[in-house]
Design a protein around this motif. Sequence first.
Motif, PDB file in Angstrom:
ATOM      1  N   GLY A  54       0.704  -1.332   0.138  1.00  0.00           N
ATOM      2  CA  GLY A  54      -0.054   0.032  -0.243  1.00  0.00           C
ATOM      3  C   GLY A  54       0.846   1.285   0.114  1.00  0.00           C
ATOM      4  N   ASN A  55       2.121   1.028  -0.031  1.00  0.00           N
ATOM      5  CA  ASN A  55       2.992   2.386  -0.185  1.00  0.00           C
ATOM      6  C   ASN A  55       3.015   2.990  -1.650  1.00  0.00           C
ATOM      7  OD1 ASN A  55       4.285   2.780   2.574  1.00  0.00           O
ATOM      8  ND2 ASN A  55       4.793   0.428   2.021  1.00  0.00           N
ATOM      9  N   SER A  56       3.100   4.236  -1.613  1.00  0.00           N
ATOM     10  CA  SER A  56       3.078   4.999  -3.125  1.00  0.00           C
ATOM     11  C   SER A  56       4.735   5.325  -3.380  1.00  0.00           C
ATOM     12  CB  SER A  56       2.412   6.193  -2.841  1.00  0.00           C
ATOM     13  OG  SER A  56       2.603   6.956  -4.184  1.00  0.00           O
ATOM     14  N   ASN A 184       9.021   7.699   3.039  1.00  0.00           N
ATOM     15  CA  ASN A 184       7.687   7.836   3.863  1.00  0.00           C
ATOM     16  C   ASN A 184       6.802   6.458   3.699  1.00  0.00           C
ATOM     17  OD1 ASN A 184       8.438  10.597   4.173  1.00  0.00           O
ATOM     18  ND2 ASN A 184       7.943  10.913   2.086  1.00  0.00           N
ATOM     19  N   ARG A 185       7.400   5.269   4.094  1.00  0.00           N
ATOM     20  CA  ARG A 185       6.599   4.107   3.753  1.00  0.00           C
ATOM     21  C   ARG A 185       5.761   3.951   4.782  1.00  0.00           C
ATOM     22  NH1 ARG A 185       8.150  -0.529   6.526  1.00  0.00           N
ATOM     23  NH2 ARG A 185      10.036  -0.569   7.753  1.00  0.00           N
ATOM     24  N   LYS A 186       4.636   3.241   4.816  1.00  0.00           N
ATOM     25  CA  LYS A 186       3.605   2.930   5.783  1.00  0.00           C
ATOM     26  C   LYS A 186       4.393   1.941   6.813  1.00  0.00           C
ATOM     27  CE  LYS A 186      -0.701   3.832   3.212  1.00  0.00           C
ATOM     28  NZ  LYS A 186      -1.826   3.234   2.564  1.00  0.00           N
ATOM     29  N   ILE A 187       3.976   1.978   8.092  1.00  0.00           N
ATOM     30  CA  ILE A 187       4.434   1.101   8.893  1.00  0.00           C
ATOM     31  C   ILE A 187       3.915  -0.478   8.797  1.00  0.00           C
ATOM     32  CG2 ILE A 187       3.145   1.704  11.075  1.00  0.00           C
ATOM     33  CD1 ILE A 187       5.381   0.989  12.840  1.00  0.00           C
ATOM     34  N   THR A 188       4.400  -1.555   8.748  1.00  0.00           N
ATOM     35  CA  THR A 188       3.538  -2.744   8.606  1.00  0.00           C
ATOM     36  C   THR A 188       3.048  -3.300  10.139  1.00  0.00           C
ATOM     37  OG1 THR A 188       5.537  -4.191   9.437  1.00  0.00           O
ATOM     38  CG2 THR A 188       5.171  -3.614   7.037  1.00  0.00           C
ATOM     39  N   ARG A 189       1.897  -3.954   9.976  1.00  0.00           N
ATOM     40  CA  ARG A 189       1.216  -4.714  11.374  1.00  0.00           C
ATOM     41  C   ARG A 189       2.400  -5.293  12.379  1.00  0.00           C
ATOM     42  NH1 ARG A 189      -1.197  -9.051  13.393  1.00  0.00           N
ATOM     43  NH2 ARG A 189      -2.998  -8.888  14.473  1.00  0.00           N
TER      44      ARG A 189
END
Length: 228
Positions: A54-56, A184-189
């Motif tokens: 889900g990262n852009s 700026n990646r999203k942190i994973t679960r």
Amino acid sequence: MKKIFLTILAFSSFTLFSQKKYIESMSFEQSQDISFFINVKNNTKLGEYITASGNSVKLGDTLIIGNPTSSYATSNTYGGGNKITFGRTKTRFSKEFEFIKLGRPAGIGAAMSGADTPMAGINLSKEVVLVKEMKTYHKGSKKKPLNVQIILGEINGRAFGINKYLSVMNTELAIESREIFLKNRKITREEAIVKLKEAKELLDLEMMSQEEYDAIKKELSPIIMNKK
């Protein structure tokens, strides 16, 4: 007559899309969906790629090169001479990137002639780079899913030694193996769980206030509960 007109219009739209050489945004899911990728040609340029997590990644984004994930060994024997004697063998292990190449990707002619560019070495680890170009390629025939390649440039416009650019040959695998990092990646679960556990330990050790812990928990809970 109306049916014929609609058929012609649909065919024209399909042809126009098939010939399109630029896609504004494409997700990993689309790259694996045959109803989408069957109409995309090799070498189609991308403006944005949404990864499986889900990262852009967009043109002009800043990335960081990680560490190589492959290595190779070279051996030399010294002191053997021309006689059948025992010499000393010195083996040298070198690390190189599995998904990052020096220069631009080789064209079809260069690949067939074997004149391919080497993989990047460990000396490029921690380099901050810019996304200069993104392109899609089928993993084989047109009926195979798409792979995204990224052309990287030096952040100040300089070269990487004798090479002006670097090429990420498989974006998904390069990110998964941490050969490249998105700033700026999203942190994973999984990362969110670890971070929350660390915060709880600091709270128990009285090295963090309840208010600070509650703020971290509020931020991470949607990610852990798969609501974000």
